[in-house]
Design a protein around this motif. Sequence first.
Motif, PDB file in Angstrom:
ATOM      1  N   LEU A 150       0.832  -1.200   0.000  1.00  0.00           N
ATOM      2  CA  LEU A 150       0.000   0.000   0.000  1.00  0.00           C
ATOM      3  C   LEU A 150       0.867   1.250   0.000  1.00  0.00           C
ATOM      4  O   LEU A 150       0.566   2.243  -0.679  1.00  0.00           O
ATOM      5  CB  LEU A 150      -0.919  -0.023   1.228  1.00  0.00           C
ATOM      6  N   THR A 151       1.944   1.237   0.750  1.00  0.00           N
ATOM      7  CA  THR A 151       2.866   2.375   0.794  1.00  0.00           C
ATOM      8  C   THR A 151       3.505   2.599  -0.560  1.00  0.00           C
ATOM      9  O   THR A 151       3.572   3.733  -1.056  1.00  0.00           O
ATOM     10  CB  THR A 151       3.949   2.124   1.867  1.00  0.00           C
ATOM     11  N   LYS A 152       3.969   1.519  -1.180  1.00  0.00           N
ATOM     12  CA  LYS A 152       4.601   1.627  -2.495  1.00  0.00           C
ATOM     13  C   LYS A 152       3.618   2.148  -3.541  1.00  0.00           C
ATOM     14  O   LYS A 152       3.952   3.031  -4.341  1.00  0.00           O
ATOM     15  CB  LYS A 152       5.152   0.267  -2.913  1.00  0.00           C
ATOM     16  N   ALA A 153       2.395   1.624  -3.540  1.00  0.00           N
ATOM     17  CA  ALA A 153       1.392   2.060  -4.512  1.00  0.00           C
ATOM     18  C   ALA A 153       1.047   3.534  -4.324  1.00  0.00           C
ATOM     19  O   ALA A 153       0.883   4.281  -5.296  1.00  0.00           O
ATOM     20  CB  ALA A 153       0.137   1.202  -4.385  1.00  0.00           C
ATOM     21  N   THR A 154       0.933   3.956  -3.068  1.00  0.00           N
ATOM     22  CA  THR A 154       0.603   5.351  -2.780  1.00  0.00           C
ATOM     23  C   THR A 154       1.717   6.268  -3.264  1.00  0.00           C
ATOM     24  O   THR A 154       1.468   7.287  -3.936  1.00  0.00           O
ATOM     25  CB  THR A 154       0.373   5.551  -1.277  1.00  0.00           C
ATOM     26  N   GLN A 155       2.963   5.930  -2.919  1.00  0.00           N
ATOM     27  CA  GLN A 155       4.098   6.784  -3.258  1.00  0.00           C
ATOM     28  C   GLN A 155       4.437   6.759  -4.742  1.00  0.00           C
ATOM     29  O   GLN A 155       4.689   7.802  -5.350  1.00  0.00           O
ATOM     30  CB  GLN A 155       5.327   6.346  -2.459  1.00  0.00           C
ATOM     31  N   ASP A 156       4.434   5.561  -5.336  1.00  0.00           N
ATOM     32  CA  ASP A 156       4.909   5.420  -6.714  1.00  0.00           C
ATOM     33  C   ASP A 156       3.843   5.656  -7.767  1.00  0.00           C
ATOM     34  O   ASP A 156       4.163   6.058  -8.897  1.00  0.00           O
ATOM     35  CB  ASP A 156       5.501   4.022  -6.924  1.00  0.00           C
ATOM     36  N   ASP A 157       2.583   5.388  -7.427  1.00  0.00           N
ATOM     37  CA  ASP A 157       1.514   5.488  -8.426  1.00  0.00           C
ATOM     38  C   ASP A 157       0.539   6.634  -8.157  1.00  0.00           C
ATOM     39  O   ASP A 157       0.245   7.426  -9.056  1.00  0.00           O
ATOM     40  CB  ASP A 157       0.736   4.163  -8.486  1.00  0.00           C
ATOM     41  N   VAL A 158       0.046   6.720  -6.934  1.00  0.00           N
ATOM     42  CA  VAL A 158      -1.001   7.698  -6.626  1.00  0.00           C
ATOM     43  C   VAL A 158      -0.455   9.116  -6.534  1.00  0.00           C
ATOM     44  O   VAL A 158      -1.035  10.054  -7.109  1.00  0.00           O
ATOM     45  CB  VAL A 158      -1.719   7.304  -5.318  1.00  0.00           C
ATOM     46  N   PHE A 159       0.643   9.302  -5.843  1.00  0.00           N
ATOM     47  CA  PHE A 159       1.218  10.648  -5.716  1.00  0.00           C
ATOM     48  C   PHE A 159       1.524  11.267  -7.080  1.00  0.00           C
ATOM     49  O   PHE A 159       1.099  12.401  -7.355  1.00  0.00           O
ATOM     50  CB  PHE A 159       2.468  10.611  -4.829  1.00  0.00           C
TER      51      PHE A 159
END
Length: 293
Positions: A150-159
């Motif tokens: 979830l952290t990786k998806a938030t930082q790498d994709d969503v941000f």
Amino acid sequence: MRLGIAVSVLALAAAGCAESSGASGDDKTITMGVIPGWTDETSTAYLLKNVLEKNGYTVKITSLSDNAPMYTALANGDIDLLSSAWPERTHKSYMDKYGDKIEDVGTYYDHAGLFLAVPTYSDIKSIADLPSHAKEFDGKVTGIEPGAGLTKATQDDVFPAYGLDGKFKLVTSSTTAMLTELKKATGAKKPIVVTLWKPFWANQAFPVRPLEDPKGAFGKPEGLHSLARDGFAKDFPDVANMIKNFKLSDAQYGSLEDSVVNKFGQGKEPQAVQAWLKENPDYAPSLEKYLKK
């Protein structure tokens, strides 16, 4: 994934995976890994432990700090089983690295999802609204463990997708710390943005709602799988067959996690599972039929 969930603690890195003897398959001892605070793992691990131990197996619950040591231990054969994982997308990077040494035993839940959430009293409806409200949220998204998918998806994709870089910082620590901040903020009716997921008991326990993701940056819902070390199905064919047929509906998952997290709480996971099974008398037999007597 829960505040203060207690499990049997084993420092694999320091102790050289001291309880890995159960991973040999030469007896009926099975070692499961859980990350404290991640209640999908805790709830399902203790559920499977209950059923297996009533059918002659010994199940040891091993605590690990994050996904990296969890997948490393699984790939190395230091633990036998991870009862709940997100290998399709959220944990894909770990599967890309370790997948050839891991067996995907089965999918027990079909529509898990990741999202950013705000309190229900917030006017913000979409992730796309966040950049213009950075000051309101102190430029902070409160996250969980640094190694979480979830952290990786938030930082790498969503941000990047929503232009949050430069306006927001993803603050990581632990699931426990995130829930503490969420409880504090909602108790005081203050603004907060947190990383959340489904299924998870906190969606019902706190006044929160997912933000719309019009760009689909978090991706489509995915399945929750049970993963095992290489050779597990060969060593424990009956258990592997049972786990292949292990399923939880939304209602079953929600009531199980509520029992583990809220009704019984820290240190009483076995009692919570036993109470849940008493309320769902047909469930254990539905799994036990795959185990040879």
